[in-house]
Design an enzyme around this catalytic site. Structure first.
Site, PDB file in Angstrom:
ATOM      1  N   PRO A   1       0.828  -1.207   0.000  1.00  0.00           N
ATOM      2  CA  PRO A   1       0.000   0.000   0.000  1.00  0.00           C
ATOM      3  C   PRO A   1       0.862   1.257   0.000  1.00  0.00           C
ATOM      4  O   PRO A   1       1.896   1.311   0.675  1.00  0.00           O
ATOM      5  CB  PRO A   1      -0.796  -0.127   1.311  1.00  0.00           C
ATOM      6  CG  PRO A   1      -0.874  -1.598   1.549  1.00  0.00           C
ATOM      7  CD  PRO A   1       0.429  -2.158   1.049  1.00  0.00           C
ATOM      8  N   CYS A   2       0.414   2.264  -0.743  1.00  0.00           N
ATOM      9  CA  CYS A   2       1.301   3.391  -1.048  1.00  0.00           C
ATOM     10  C   CYS A   2       1.093   4.611  -0.169  1.00  0.00           C
ATOM     11  O   CYS A   2       1.789   5.613  -0.339  1.00  0.00           O
ATOM     12  CB  CYS A   2       1.113   3.803  -2.509  1.00  0.00           C
ATOM     13  SG  CYS A   2      -0.558   4.411  -2.868  1.00  0.00           S
ATOM     14  N   GLN A   3       0.141   4.578   0.787  1.00  0.00           N
ATOM     15  CA  GLN A   3      -0.176   5.798   1.524  1.00  0.00           C
ATOM     16  C   GLN A   3       1.040   6.394   2.224  1.00  0.00           C
ATOM     17  O   GLN A   3       1.195   7.612   2.304  1.00  0.00           O
ATOM     18  CB  GLN A   3      -1.274   5.522   2.562  1.00  0.00           C
ATOM     19  CG  GLN A   3      -2.632   5.183   1.966  1.00  0.00           C
ATOM     20  CD  GLN A   3      -2.813   3.693   1.771  1.00  0.00           C
ATOM     21  OE1 GLN A   3      -1.859   2.951   1.610  1.00  0.00           O
ATOM     22  NE2 GLN A   3      -4.059   3.255   1.786  1.00  0.00           N
TER      23      GLN A   3
END
Length: 419
Positions: free
Chosen positions: A115-117
């Site tokens: 996940p890139c958050q």
């Protein structure tokens, strides 16, 4: 080649690789809605291979429940989707599930991206700590544990461009170091989906790794100029107003365009339109949409929030976050589809002022290059989120095609050298 798909999301990356003939052994994904989407996609491929697509179509027509659909699919197929978060506590159990699926097969390739958050520039700007204490910064280490466990010859690691600058480059430096330590050489490029024929500008870091004893170079992706537009992508879809939807069935208004047919978005034999559903909007939002589309049509520019007429402004902050409304142009390509589209559609206004709405689930999926036979579970909000978080399958397919070609060449050279 046998593939494990990590942090799989709705399956955009694995869809592209699958279309190029790669064998997807397992998907690992923590989100339950995305996991149902992956299972439904596995059901589609199983039924297609067994010439039973009528069962899948009956599900899309809502003549079957999801459980009834899955009853037609062998358990071993559905078990390829592992709905778990990858953590220190869960990883051994996930290994056990994958081992049971392998049945003696080796893993040739691992694909996916955490996940890139924690890496995204937008995420860092919203966090007072700049994501420094966020454990998602280090999910790449779980990815590396899969490399160590299954020892594939190659891997593909995808993420946002912000990965390169997270913590002033320290995170990326650690990733390279730890991948090298695991026995892999790596290289990376910042690639844009529009250069792969996707009608969307979407930049991503694509890291490719290979075992240190393999002679391999990062493939060259030539930037072909594409002239297709949103108009080519939307031309066969029926018009809708805000809050409207088209029930599943043969509701297209024309045959597939050359673009949708040639890129496997809508084949000539697919006539079952689903998820062409527009969210309802407040009248104030619709007034803003009309204003923005009018300005775009006349001046070809986006409207900043502080430029709106006073009667359309809902708050007094006219100095920050001004880029809140955006029209997708018929005559061009879309800006990046992101997961925030699940919260509102203000940044994705349909270009037709008569329709006066934000884009539908199916339109968003098409902009991401998903086939029309791809169904996103389980509701509108979940579907938009999955689409916004995805890798465009068309981009993934062309990466897979080039990677496969380079691997075949390397394998042939190795055989010649050994002889």
């Amino acid at each position: 080649m046998n593939v494990i798909d990590l942090f799989a999301g709705a399956g955009g990356l694995s869809e592209g690789f699958r279309q190029e003939g790669f064998n997807i052994l397992a998907h690992v994904e923590m989100d339950k809605h995305a996991s149902f989407t992956l299972k439904t996609r596995e059901a589609y491929y199983y039924l297609k291979d067994h010439k039973q697509l009528d069962i899948y179509e009956n599900y899309l027509l809502k003549n079957l429940s999801r459980d009834e659909l899955y009853c037609h699919i062998p358990r071993k197929i559905l078990n390829k989707v592992i709905n778990q978060e990858i953590t220190d506590d869960s990883i051994e159990g996930i290994f056990d599930k994958i081992d049971s699926l392998l049945n003696g097969k080796s893993v040739d390739l691992i694909i996916g991206g955490p996940p890139c958050q924690a890496y995204s520039v937008a995420g860092r700007s919203r966090d007072p700590q700049r994501m420094k204490g966020d454990p998602r910064n280090y999910l790449y280490r779980q990815y590396i544990r899969f490399l160590t466990k299954y020892n594939p010859n190659y891997f593909v690691f995808e993420n946002v461009v912000g990965l390169l600058s997270a913590q002033k480059g320290a995170i990326f430096a650690e990733i390279k170091q730890e991948m090298n330590k695991a026995g892999y050489e790596i290289d990376y490029r910042v690639l844009n989906s529009k250069d792969f024929g996707v009608i969307q500008s979407r930049k991503r870091v694509i890291i490719i790794g290979w075992k240190s004893d393999i002679s391999f170079n990062y493939p060259s992706f030539f930037n072909k100029i594409y002239s297709d537009t949103i108009s080519d992508l939307f031309e066969d879809l029926p018009t809708l107003n805000a809050g409207d939807s088209v029930g599943p069935g043969n509701k297209y208004i024309s045959i597939p365009s050359n673009y949708t047919r040639q890129n496997n978005i809508r084949t000539s034999d697919w006539n079952l339109l689903t998820q062409h559903e527009a969210r309802p909007n407040r009248e104030l939002d619709l007034e803003i949409y009309r204003y923005c589309v009018n300005i775009w049509n006349k001046e070809k520019r986006k409207v900043k929030y502080n430029e709106l007429p006073e009667n359309l402004k809902t708050h007094k902050n006219t100095k920050t976050f001004l880029d809140r409304f955006n029209v997708i142009p018929y005559e061009g390509i879309s800006h990046t589809i992101v997961a925030h589209i699940s919260k509102d559609g203000h940044y994705y206004i349909h270009p037709d002022i008569k329709q006066n709405r934000s884009i539908t689930i199916r339109e968003a999926a098409r902009i991401q290059s998903f086939p029309d036979d791809y169904y996103f579970e389980s509701n509108r909000t979940a579907a938009f989120k999955q689409i916004g978080n995805s890798v465009p399958p068309l981009m993934a397919r062309k990466i897979a095609r080039k990677l496969k070609s380079e691997i075949d060449l390397e394998t042939a050279n190795r055989r010649i050298y050994s002889v």
